[in-house]
Write a protein that holds these residues in place. Structure first.
Motif, mmCIF file in Angstrom:
data_model
loop_
_atom_site.group_PDB
_atom_site.id
_atom_site.type_symbol
_atom_site.label_atom_id
_atom_site.label_comp_id
_atom_site.label_asym_id
_atom_site.label_seq_id
_atom_site.Cartn_x
_atom_site.Cartn_y
_atom_site.Cartn_z
ATOM 1 N N ASN A 13 0.814 -1.221 0.000
ATOM 2 C CA ASN A 13 0.000 0.000 0.000
ATOM 3 C C ASN A 13 0.845 1.267 0.000
ATOM 4 O O ASN A 13 0.318 2.363 -0.193
ATOM 5 C CB ASN A 13 -0.887 0.047 1.257
ATOM 6 C CG ASN A 13 -2.148 -0.762 1.084
ATOM 7 O OD1 ASN A 13 -2.731 -0.775 0.006
ATOM 8 N ND2 ASN A 13 -2.557 -1.424 2.137
ATOM 9 N N ASN A 14 2.127 1.126 0.278
ATOM 10 C CA ASN A 14 2.988 2.312 0.336
ATOM 11 C C ASN A 14 3.501 2.713 -1.049
ATOM 12 O O ASN A 14 4.046 3.804 -1.215
ATOM 13 C CB ASN A 14 4.184 2.057 1.258
ATOM 14 C CG ASN A 14 3.771 1.999 2.716
ATOM 15 O OD1 ASN A 14 2.583 1.958 3.026
ATOM 16 N ND2 ASN A 14 4.741 1.991 3.618
ATOM 17 N N GLY A 65 -10.761 -1.859 -0.148
ATOM 18 C CA GLY A 65 -10.921 -3.253 0.221
ATOM 19 C C GLY A 65 -11.893 -3.471 1.356
ATOM 20 O O GLY A 65 -12.686 -4.428 1.328
ATOM 21 N N THR A 66 -11.861 -2.609 2.354
ATOM 22 C CA THR A 66 -12.821 -2.750 3.449
ATOM 23 C C THR A 66 -14.233 -2.620 2.890
ATOM 24 O O THR A 66 -15.124 -3.412 3.224
ATOM 25 C CB THR A 66 -12.572 -1.683 4.535
ATOM 26 O OG1 THR A 66 -11.213 -1.789 4.985
ATOM 27 C CG2 THR A 66 -13.490 -1.883 5.724
ATOM 28 N N GLY A 205 -7.368 -4.015 -6.469
ATOM 29 C CA GLY A 205 -6.659 -3.209 -7.450
ATOM 30 C C GLY A 205 -5.560 -2.361 -6.825
ATOM 31 O O GLY A 205 -4.463 -2.271 -7.353
ATOM 32 N N THR A 206 -5.839 -1.773 -5.688
ATOM 33 C CA THR A 206 -4.944 -0.770 -5.113
ATOM 34 C C THR A 206 -3.537 -1.319 -4.848
ATOM 35 O O THR A 206 -2.541 -0.681 -5.187
ATOM 36 C CB THR A 206 -5.539 -0.200 -3.803
ATOM 37 O OG1 THR A 206 -6.918 0.092 -4.006
ATOM 38 C CG2 THR A 206 -4.813 1.067 -3.389
ATOM 39 N N LYS A 207 -3.459 -2.503 -4.238
ATOM 40 C CA LYS A 207 -2.137 -3.042 -3.880
ATOM 41 C C LYS A 207 -1.343 -3.466 -5.107
ATOM 42 O O LYS A 207 -0.149 -3.719 -5.013
ATOM 43 C CB LYS A 207 -2.301 -4.247 -2.933
ATOM 44 C CG LYS A 207 -2.868 -3.900 -1.564
ATOM 45 C CD LYS A 207 -2.964 -5.168 -0.702
ATOM 46 C CE LYS A 207 -4.019 -5.055 0.381
ATOM 47 N NZ LYS A 207 -3.753 -4.079 1.419
ATOM 48 N N SER B 239 -6.176 3.840 1.667
ATOM 49 C CA SER B 239 -4.818 3.323 1.886
ATOM 50 C C SER B 239 -3.791 4.280 1.265
ATOM 51 O O SER B 239 -2.902 4.759 1.952
ATOM 52 C CB SER B 239 -4.682 1.898 1.348
ATOM 53 O OG SER B 239 -5.067 1.823 0.001
ATOM 54 N N LYS B 240 -3.909 4.557 -0.008
ATOM 55 C CA LYS B 240 -2.963 5.478 -0.639
ATOM 56 C C LYS B 240 -3.472 6.916 -0.464
ATOM 57 O O LYS B 240 -3.792 7.621 -1.427
ATOM 58 C CB LYS B 240 -2.758 5.099 -2.107
ATOM 59 C CG LYS B 240 -2.138 3.691 -2.252
ATOM 60 C CD LYS B 240 -1.793 3.330 -3.688
ATOM 61 C CE LYS B 240 -1.107 1.945 -3.739
ATOM 62 N NZ LYS B 240 -0.850 1.492 -5.126
#
Lengths: 345, 345, 345, 345
Positions: A13-14, A65-66, A205-207, B239-240
């Motif tokens: 996530n960073n 995601g949550t 998608g985000t990760k 997250s981001k």
């Protein structure tokens, strides 16, 4: 460039946004389109998902995601139900009780060494069925890949889904890292989800290189009937939807989802290779995807963290977690393993 | 360029992202930063908000307006409370019951011709206080600018907040278009929110040129104590986070928030000017911000919509809504008023 | 005997327990029976209900009216639904927001002079259907007899249920005083509920001579599928169920429900007769059941209350409510009308 | 007298009402009193509770134990909190997920052999505090006597409450069988609740000879501030409250609560004495109160149940539960132990 912008191993996530996805966002920023998803970008993203998962798949884009997990679970449950999952599941540990708040359901958690759960553990919970004093098991939620970096084989998933369906239950999959799991297994995405009986999938998608956005994929059509209302009431309907949609369209094109995941996984294996023989380093889980779980001497950890931050996974056991990402480079790994050697040798 | 990319007057949500904000997003896409808001971009955005609203302001970035509203309301209420708002309020009409689902509260709605509510309407509702059979009024929620394009003067707001505080209640402001209201009034943002007693503000970003992102600003510090948990459990923790933060940082710098709002408001006034004398056109609300409410001959509406889509606001009364945006041009207005003339004259 | 034990006209909830029902409770207090409803008393009470309402009726005994209403509504809704009712409905006004808390739904309220709602008022609310921004109308809840002491005719109910079913909606009836309504109409209980299309009925016991206990009757079998879990999770499953059951068994035997209701209704009519010509007394609603709504000179009210307490219904309009009960006597009415005359003449 | 009316050992919920309590109910059935608790019987019951627990105790009568527990917990929590309890706790196992539905909270459960939990088990859970990704521990809920028939000593309770308060947490006690615990310990009720730091107590009445009714006792006054709304919205406000109140008034007078509990406890010890040496009978828990947990040969169980029904507690371990009650006689025990001998010898 300051320290804070360096790449590290704290979390996928960073990382930022993959350049191709950023380009797509730029391209989508033209003129007006209808808000809330009635736009050509969303149409195209949905078509991509259907291409991969089959035309009957119902696709709902959400922010995170949550959101994907709790709304998917809400679509599958009534408040008197119980949701079965691993003690280590993200929905149990890392969502501040969101599943309970949104669904009203009880989470029934099963102990797990490797993040997976098995039918033998689930079976005794069916004892409660039909007895109004007990929350009624309705959903089995599994994470693929698991929070411990391990991956269910298709047969393991099918054993769970078959058991669930034979017993009037449904299967939810938290696929925050589903791409990494498919990359590891060498299968397509559909073979480890819909084809093996998963009913609802949170597709991450985000990760995997996006800025924001996850998708709820519903394979059991009757569960999708009211999902648009659940999404809106659940605060997860984006007004300028095109900017989630175009990211997914890009991620799902030219196998970018796979390339990103393969790269991240490969970097984790490389890191494992580099560090496994350093004295004091003990890898505690199979390195299937882009995560390493490593037991380290306790006193070393804060010193390492101060140079390159990462999270302690298990304080008591002195186990830390290192995540690689789509943008991790061999130089990053070289530098990190050098850091380790400096502190441990 | 196809029809679907043309700018229209359906909604300020249909516009894209302001170029400066898009540039900032690109700049922020470098290296790794800690996820979930512990990053320099978020720090900087929060500092900008505090500069404008005062250093004690508590700032929480979220994904969207529904999220900002329902989580802000949750922080102010217990489930046995009632939330007082206009019948026309977005929280009453357009959030699919999200406030009820998240807070458990009852909405007590007041009729309104212009989208505003007044103390005289609220006072009789206090009759219920102390009687356990009735939901207990706790929050007055007002929208600034209102859903009907009108704007509360600072004194009107203060009359409500003083009444609220004198009676042990709190005031929530849905500020999805707070920038447009300030631009209209010629005041700063603080003068029409914190300085006149508002306790919690949903600060709108998306409709004013951002891609996604709103902020919950909490001026009453005790209400912020647990807000980070409310945000996470409410699925609204990004997250981001840097990619929301950098947008706000840009919007709040060099008065971009004001310039965008001023432009959109000016375009609405220009549109009003252009169409007000066309026979059959009746402007039904004061054109304070970037919205026109217009009564049109019923049969004309579908024909206009088919050439340039917009929403019918009140089917029965044959009233439609036209919204301008930060990116509306004089040419757009010229073309639209020509279209009108073609159909009406 | 002190003042506090005198019979008054404040509420039918202020009366005690009918002697026959108390005798039945005493009889049931023998030996051990299985708790939670698996006992012969409950079996017998359920059989009585089925005799009256038809064998397919699903019967669930609960503690009170709020419980019956909110659990019945929960069985009929999902959180994104809206429940349509009169502004004056008990579920809207007198349950401290319990319906919202339990169901997550929005209440859409309709103005009503006499406590009834009509199809013409409901129809415009269907406009929201299919639009995810709006709570989706799913249930029409009517009260029989209404909170204003009026009674729907069977044809009025059927007009509502037909409209509901034609539009994919369901009908809930709050029957806290259903017996009084049937007594007024001279019909059976089934003719004004199940036979005219009601889907779920809260059947009132407490106000008609019981100590505690209401019943949720479900006429649409698919709505009953999970009701036992809803009742338990909703805190409304009684452990020593036999003591609710035996009360209903008695109430439903030898037409005690009808006799009690007829008596209470008759007493209200008698009271109306006695007071209607007293100067200053204005009866504002049709006296169908055991309630009188009376406009009185404002200054008289506290003086009357201090001698024989009753509730003010509408402070502004100076309207009070007088309720009779199964145990009201002609002497009570004589005394009360004398009191009135003393203060008003 | 048929089989179904025989006394057995299945549950203390299967017993009826103590004759003194039934007499009191009869006495209370006179005239009208104000509904919903504003009556002299409730006043008197509240006074009795304050006599025993101290004048600052806030007393709320409710219908049942599930209601008392979930509403007490709601008064102590916000939805993002976690409630810590034993895996075996009634609130975890036997309330169909009601705590999650009512509070939105997560239950964090601790393994327990004897139904008790200890500070050493709780301490590691505090790790989550301050981290928004995790539900925030706020309440420790203990059951006294436990579901396994064991009793916490006052020092054991105080260790937990001191730990809780030192760490900003509160302690809830499920006292469905609190009288049996006090009877076992030979203490008063206050010494094992308020005096050792319990914040909220569910005080059990039904299992100890009442028809229905439990009480929520709040010792921390700030938690009581809004409890009347919580009770009403939670469907647990009785209209004819006097009939709960008069039962408690009687139970708390002349130490009836203690006599009933002592008798039930003594009967359990007598039963233990009678059966402990029968071959095949193994008592698995300390017989502190009115419960025996007994391991039996698996094949014997259904045969025993068919003659005198009781519940299997642990199918796998072949452990059954026998409960005595305020009305158990020595003859009942004689007969039951004869039955056992017949089947086992």
């Amino acid at each position: 460039m300051t320290t804070k912008f360096k790449r590290g191993f704290a979390s996928d996530n960073n990382s930022g946004v993959h350049p191709k996805i950023m380009q797509a966002i730029l391209r989508a920023n033209e003129g007006h389109v209808v808000a809330y998803g009635d736009d050509p970008y969303t149409e195209s993203a949905v078509a991509k998902f259907k291409e991969i998962f089959g035309p009957e798949t119902q696709v709902y884009l959400v922010y995170n995601g949550t959101g994907a997990n709790v709304l998917g679970l809400q679509a599958m449950t009534e408040p008197f139900n119980a949701i079965i999952c691993a003690e280590t599941a993200h929905i149990n540990v890392d969502e501040c009780g969101a599943p309970e708040k949104f669904t009203g359901c009880k989470l029934l958690t099963l102990p797990s060494q490797d993040g997976k759960i098995r039918v033998e553990q689930i079976r005794p919970l069916l004892h409660a069925r039909g007895n109004e004093h007990h929350a009624q098991p309705r959903v089995i939620s599994i994470t693929q890949a698991t929070e411990l970096g391990t991956v269910y084989g298709p047969d393991e998933i099918e054993a769970i889904t078959r058991f669930a369906h034979d017993n009037g239950m449904l299967v939810h999959m938290d696929g925050a890292r589903i791409s990494n799991a498919a990359a590891f297994l060498g299968t397509g995405l559909r073979e480890i989800t819909r084809d093996v009986g998963v009913d609802v999938l949170s597709f991450g998608g985000t990760k995997n290189g996006m800025m924001f956005g996850e998708a709820v994929l519903i394979f059991a059509p009757e569960l999708a009937k009211n999902f648009k209302y659940i999404r809106k009431q659940g605060t997860q309907l984006a007004s300028k939807m095109r900017f989630i949609a175009v990211q997914f369209e890009t991620l799902l094109s030219e196998e970018l989802w796979l390339k990103n995941a393969q790269h991240a996984n490969r970097m984790a294996r490389l890191l494992a290779e580099k560090v496994k023989d350093i004295p004091g380093v003990e890898i505690t889980q199979s390195v299937d995807i882009n995560a390493l779980f490593v037991k380290l001497p306790k006193d070393i950890i804060p010193r390492l963290q101060s140079e390159s931050f990462f999270y302690v996974w298990d304080e008591q056991e002195s186990i830390v977690r290192w995540m690689t990402s789509f943008d991790t480079t061999e130089e990053d790994i070289e530098a990190f393993s050098d850091l380790l050697k400096r502190h441990l040798q």
